[in-house]
Design an enzyme around this catalytic site. Structure first.
Site, PDB file in Angstrom:
ATOM      1  N   ARG A  27       0.837  -1.212   0.000  1.00 57.34           N
ATOM      2  CA  ARG A  27       0.000   0.000   0.000  1.00 57.34           C
ATOM      3  C   ARG A  27       0.868   1.256   0.000  1.00 57.34           C
ATOM      4  NH1 ARG A  27      -5.556  -0.570   1.483  1.00 57.34           N
ATOM      5  NH2 ARG A  27      -5.490   1.429   2.527  1.00 57.34           N
ATOM      6  N   CYS A  60     -14.011   4.798   8.922  1.00 53.36           N
ATOM      7  CA  CYS A  60     -15.142   4.739   7.986  1.00 53.36           C
ATOM      8  C   CYS A  60     -16.115   3.679   8.475  1.00 53.36           C
ATOM      9  CB  CYS A  60     -14.668   4.501   6.554  1.00 53.36           C
ATOM     10  SG  CYS A  60     -13.699   3.021   6.358  1.00 53.36           S
TER      11      CYS A  60
HETATM   12  N1  SAM Z   1      -5.581   7.411   5.341  1.00 54.67           N
HETATM   13  C1  SAM Z   1      -5.694   6.584   4.161  1.00 54.67           C
HETATM   14  C2  SAM Z   1      -6.252   7.420   3.038  1.00 54.67           C
HETATM   15  O1  SAM Z   1      -6.899   8.427   3.286  1.00 54.67           O
HETATM   16  O2  SAM Z   1      -6.006   7.057   1.864  1.00 54.67           O
HETATM   17  C3  SAM Z   1      -6.539   5.368   4.420  1.00 54.67           C
HETATM   18  C4  SAM Z   1      -6.037   4.557   5.562  1.00 54.67           C
HETATM   19  S1  SAM Z   1      -6.873   3.049   5.779  1.00 54.67           S
HETATM   20  C5  SAM Z   1      -8.335   3.540   6.502  1.00 54.67           C
HETATM   21  C6  SAM Z   1      -6.009   2.352   7.109  1.00 54.67           C
HETATM   22  C7  SAM Z   1      -4.548   2.024   6.860  1.00 54.67           C
HETATM   23  O3  SAM Z   1      -4.038   1.495   8.089  1.00 54.67           O
HETATM   24  C8  SAM Z   1      -4.256   0.977   5.821  1.00 54.67           C
HETATM   25  O4  SAM Z   1      -3.461   1.543   4.783  1.00 54.67           O
HETATM   26  C9  SAM Z   1      -3.482  -0.126   6.524  1.00 54.67           C
HETATM   27  O5  SAM Z   1      -2.373  -0.596   5.786  1.00 54.67           O
HETATM   28  C10 SAM Z   1      -3.012   0.569   7.773  1.00 54.67           C
HETATM   29  N2  SAM Z   1      -2.865  -0.353   8.921  1.00 54.67           N
HETATM   30  C11 SAM Z   1      -3.308  -1.583   9.080  1.00 54.67           C
HETATM   31  N3  SAM Z   1      -2.956  -2.076  10.280  1.00 54.67           N
HETATM   32  C12 SAM Z   1      -2.264  -1.133  10.893  1.00 54.67           C
HETATM   33  C13 SAM Z   1      -1.629  -1.043  12.141  1.00 54.67           C
HETATM   34  N4  SAM Z   1      -1.632  -2.052  13.013  1.00 54.67           N
HETATM   35  N5  SAM Z   1      -1.011   0.078  12.420  1.00 54.67           N
HETATM   36  C14 SAM Z   1      -1.008   1.099  11.538  1.00 54.67           C
HETATM   37  N6  SAM Z   1      -1.585   1.076  10.349  1.00 54.67           N
HETATM   38  C15 SAM Z   1      -2.211  -0.025  10.027  1.00 54.67           C
END
Ligand code: SAM
Length: 443
Positions: A134, A227
């Site tokens: 990502r 979300c």
């Molecule tokens: N802020 C982004 C945007 O506006 O495009 C969307 C973020 S999405 C809701 C959440 C993100 O948290 C994902 O990209 C995922 O890879 C990351 N994520 C997953 N587990 C996580 C963790 N334990 N700590 C931090 N980030 C994490």
């Protein structure tokens, strides 16, 4: 849409019997599409007379049949597809040009790219994501939008406080969540839904908030968003946070009045699809009450001698000599933000503008540089209009013809840079990156 029974019951508990049918009816509507305009408002957008998203100055609703990711303006970074409700979050950070900002879970970058366009050159912005794949997508988006405030890191956020203890003015925690608000857009989120998953997300979110506290300066601000509608991941989590962190208080941002604070009992706001034009979201502003510390004044620390290959390229190609790389990593040149401080323990995927590479004493400009420049910054520009057949051929990676003898040319659409070409007696060799090229349906 087939919504889980338990999910419906939980929503009824929040909205009441009376409002539930409105919510269910909205969930059976098509998802709403929107874009955030990144570069000057151009003729296409005017001709479409798009309706503005009420809570974002650059947000517009679109018909996805009219504009999609194949559009030349998308290749040019003129706009970014962003869910309309998600656009409510970044304005609540109240970004100031010199802020030190962390986007703790940033990929694929829809909120990060909004933050970056609000910062000045003295500002500092880290976009972190735990997920390597990502984070790569985030870098593509940064290049496409030509952003220079780009420090992309890939870390478990738990590692960051030892590197940046109480450092940031603003932190965005756009937390990974159970995704209830995305059910209309993403049927997979419906099948993955369970109360256990909601609980797992809530535990992870609480840890993320603890990390954010350790990274925040006294007097700083955390904006937390998800979300999802689940109270455990939103208002219940934040209520507990406030009980255990008395230095923080809630801020009522002026945008809040457009959204619902009843179902959260005033702890943040929810964006419900039956009340606004957008998908489901939650956002809350947490302000630390400490006295703000003195801002850090950054200075340029790296003064590498300019490589002769760059000097030659700049003399031949650029009409604006103000732009210069300020950092070399082997044969790769970068223009890193003046605020960037090198940290050997920070897993940095990108710092600033990747300017290009030197091979055998010749400089090759990068795609990121093309998007970071304006057409008036170069000596040779081929500006194509939407009805010019060379435009699609360029985006498909083909050679095109133009009345230009030799040298690097910045190819643009309606004044917005797309990428590089190199001329040799009227033939323009295509340097549009292979991975981004449009499929040629004629072949
Ligand atoms: N802020 C982004 C945007 O506006 O495009 C969307 C973020 S999405 C809701 C959440 C993100 O948290 C994902 O990209 C995922 O890879 C990351 N994520 C997953 N587990 C996580 C963790 N334990 N700590 C931090 N980030 C994490």
């Amino acid at each position: 849409m087939n919504l889980p029974k338990l999910f419906i019951e939980r929503i009824e508990h929040q909205l009441g019997q009376h409002n539930l049918p409105l919510f269910v009816a909205a969930m059976n509507q098509k998802p709403i599409h929107a874009i955030r305009i990144h570069k000057a408002f151009s003729p296409l957008f005017q001709s479409l007379s798009l309706k503005q998203v009420p809570w974002h100055e650059s947000g517009f609703y679109i018909d996805d049949a009219v504009i999609n990711g194949q559009h030349p303006y998308h290749h040019a970074g003129a706009f970014y597809f962003q869910e309309a409700s998600a656009m409510a979050v970044v304005p609540m950070l109240d970004i100031q040009p010199n802020d030190l900002v962390l986007d703790i879970a940033a990929a694929p970058g829809s909120k990060y790219t909004d933050i970056a366009s609000r910062l000045g050159p003295q500002g500092f912005l880290i976009a972190n994501d735990i997920d390597a794949r990502r984070a790569q997508t985030l870098m593509f988006n940064i290049e496409r939008l030509g952003l220079s405030q780009a420090i992309v890191t890939q870390h478990d956020p738990h590692h960051l406080p030892t590197l940046f203890p109480h450092f940031f003015d603003k932190i965005l925690v756009d937390a990974p969540c159970s995704g209830e608000g995305m059910f209309r857009k993403d049927p997979a989120a419906v099948s993955a839904w369970s109360v256990e998953h909601v609980q797992t997300c809530a535990t992870r979110q609480a840890y993320l908030l603890e990390d954010a506290v350790k990274l925040l300066k006294p007097g700083g601000r955390i904006v937390y968003s998800t979300c999802t509608f689940a109270p455990e991941e939103n208002e219940l989590l934040i209520r507990k946070f406030l009980e255990t962190h008395p230095a923080f208080r809630l801020i009522n941002h002026h945008l809040h009045h457009q959204f619902d604070a009843k179902t959260t009992q005033g702890v943040g706001v929810k964006l419900w699809p039956h009340l606004i034009r957008g998908e489901g979201h939650y956002v809350v502003v947490l302000q630390h009450q400490g006295a703000p510390s003195k801002p850090i004044k950054f200075t340029h620390r790296m003064k590498n001698p300019m490589p002769p290959a760059w000097i030659r390229f700049a003399e031949e190609t650029l009409s604006n000599q103000d732009f210069q790389p300020n950092f070399a990593l082997d044969e790769r040149l970068f223009q890193i933000p003046i605020s960037y401080q090198y940290h050997s323990a920070l897993h940095t995927l990108r710092a600033g503008v990747y300017v290009g590479d030197i091979e055998k004493n010749i400089f090759y400009p990068s795609h990121h540089l093309a998007h970071n420049l304006r057409i008036q910054d170069v000596k040779q520009n081929l500006n194509l209009t939407l009805d010019d057949s060379r435009l699609n051929r360029y985006l498909q990676g083909e050679e095109i013809l133009a009345d230009i003898e030799k040298g690097w040319i910045l190819i643009s659409v309606d004044g917005l840079p797309l990428g590089w070409g190199k001329a040799s007696q009227g033939r323009i060799k295509n340097h549009y990156p292979k991975a981004l090229r449009l499929l040629n349906t004629r072949k």
